[in-house]
Write a protein that holds these residues in place. Structure first.
Motif, PDB file in Angstrom:
ATOM      1  N   ARG A  17     -42.889  25.859 -72.338  1.00 37.21           N
ATOM      2  CA  ARG A  17     -43.151  26.924 -71.373  1.00 37.21           C
ATOM      3  C   ARG A  17     -44.629  26.958 -70.963  1.00 37.21           C
ATOM      4  O   ARG A  17     -44.969  27.163 -69.800  1.00 37.21           O
ATOM      5  N   LEU A  21     -46.142  25.132 -67.862  1.00 36.67           N
ATOM      6  CA  LEU A  21     -46.035  25.694 -66.509  1.00 36.67           C
ATOM      7  C   LEU A  21     -47.336  26.386 -66.101  1.00 36.67           C
ATOM      8  O   LEU A  21     -47.712  26.372 -64.927  1.00 36.67           O
ATOM      9  N   LYS A  22     -47.989  26.974 -67.066  1.00 30.82           N
ATOM     10  CA  LYS A  22     -49.265  27.638 -66.789  1.00 30.82           C
ATOM     11  C   LYS A  22     -50.382  26.606 -66.705  1.00 30.82           C
ATOM     12  O   LYS A  22     -51.241  26.653 -65.825  1.00 30.82           O
ATOM     13  N   ASP A  70     -51.252  22.085 -62.742  1.00 32.49           N
ATOM     14  CA  ASP A  70     -51.348  22.551 -61.354  1.00 32.49           C
ATOM     15  C   ASP A  70     -50.128  22.156 -60.537  1.00 32.49           C
ATOM     16  O   ASP A  70     -49.745  22.857 -59.605  1.00 32.49           O
ATOM     17  N   ASP A 123     -39.079  29.264 -66.515  1.00 30.82           N
ATOM     18  CA  ASP A 123     -39.935  30.151 -65.700  1.00 30.82           C
ATOM     19  C   ASP A 123     -39.088  31.310 -65.206  1.00 30.82           C
ATOM     20  O   ASP A 123     -38.814  31.430 -64.020  1.00 30.82           O
ATOM     21  N   GLU A 131     -42.821  32.867 -61.629  1.00 33.97           N
ATOM     22  CA  GLU A 131     -44.268  32.898 -61.416  1.00 33.97           C
ATOM     23  C   GLU A 131     -44.839  31.533 -61.046  1.00 33.97           C
ATOM     24  O   GLU A 131     -45.801  31.420 -60.298  1.00 33.97           O
ATOM     25  N   TYR A 132     -44.230  30.479 -61.609  1.00 39.14           N
ATOM     26  CA  TYR A 132     -44.795  29.137 -61.423  1.00 39.14           C
ATOM     27  C   TYR A 132     -43.932  28.248 -60.530  1.00 39.14           C
ATOM     28  O   TYR A 132     -44.197  27.064 -60.396  1.00 39.14           O
ATOM     29  N   ARG A 133     -42.938  28.824 -59.938  1.00 40.10           N
ATOM     30  CA  ARG A 133     -41.980  28.073 -59.135  1.00 40.10           C
ATOM     31  C   ARG A 133     -42.659  27.215 -58.067  1.00 40.10           C
ATOM     32  O   ARG A 133     -42.240  26.090 -57.785  1.00 40.10           O
ATOM     33  N   HIS A 134     -43.718  27.750 -57.483  1.00 43.91           N
ATOM     34  CA  HIS A 134     -44.415  27.041 -56.404  1.00 43.91           C
ATOM     35  C   HIS A 134     -45.081  25.758 -56.880  1.00 43.91           C
ATOM     36  O   HIS A 134     -45.433  24.909 -56.073  1.00 43.91           O
ATOM     37  N   LYS A 135     -45.246  25.596 -58.190  1.00 41.09           N
ATOM     38  CA  LYS A 135     -45.895  24.386 -58.715  1.00 41.09           C
ATOM     39  C   LYS A 135     -44.907  23.238 -58.911  1.00 41.09           C
ATOM     40  O   LYS A 135     -45.322  22.117 -59.192  1.00 41.09           O
TER      41      LYS A 135
END
Ligand code: 4NP
Length: 162
Positions: free
Chosen positions: A76, A79-80, A83, A100, A104-108
């Motif tokens: 997990r 994801l943070k 980039d 996720d 929050e991190y879907r755009h990555k």
């Protein structure tokens, strides 16, 4: 801070280590090693600690690319930390998003084939249970996709500097 790319497949012994090492090869050639960092991981724990599959290693070596690294499982916290996260196929993509829950991190998270310009495949096929030609196809597809990816990331970094 370097820009961090993570390549993800199921086992982290075939496709994602090939993608990671191909990308590092292109990054070195472009003299961008201080700006971009690559890693890879698997959504499963099946092969944790194993080196890349020798059939994938053989296919990469015909293009002058050495495969390095040991398999690890996606966490997990990746994801943070990263980039941009590149999934090899749609199953990998879904499994990454399952970690996720808030989105929050879907755009990555992206499919790596979205960056290919000479191949029509939308996913990198899993070569594990097939013959050697499947491994050669993966290398050719990843070379194309990684070239497109590098161009895209470099453009983003240039815009970020303005
Ligand atoms: P990869 O290939 O996801 O590209 O590393 C595979 C490796 C192992 C297995 C499946 C795919 N397996 O089922 O053990």
């Amino acid at each position: 801070m370097p820009y961090k790319l993570l390549f993800v497949c199921l086992g982290n012994i075939c496709r994602s280590p090939a993608a990671e090492n191909i990308m590092n090869h292109l990054i070195d050639r472009a003299d961008l090693s201080d700006r971009l960092v690559c890693d890879s991981a698997g959504t499963s724990s099946y092969h944790v600690g194993s080196p890349p599959d020798r059939r994938m290693t053989a296919a990469a070596s015909t293009r002058g690319i050495k495969l390095q690294g040991r398999a690890r499982q996606l966490q997990r916290s990746d994801l943070k930390e990263f980039d941009l996260i590149l999934a090899m196929d749609r199953d990998n993509y879904q499994d990454i998003l399952t970690l996720d829950s808030s989105g929050e991190y879907r755009h990555k998270v992206k499919l790596i084939c979205d960056f290919a310009s000479h191949h029509r495949e939308r996913e990198v096929p899993d070569p594990y249970y097939g013959g050697s030609e499947g491994f050669d196809r993966v290398i050719n597809l990843l070379l194309d996709a990684c070239e497109g990816l590098l161009n895209d990331v470099v453009r983003q970094l240039e815009v970020g500097q303005d």
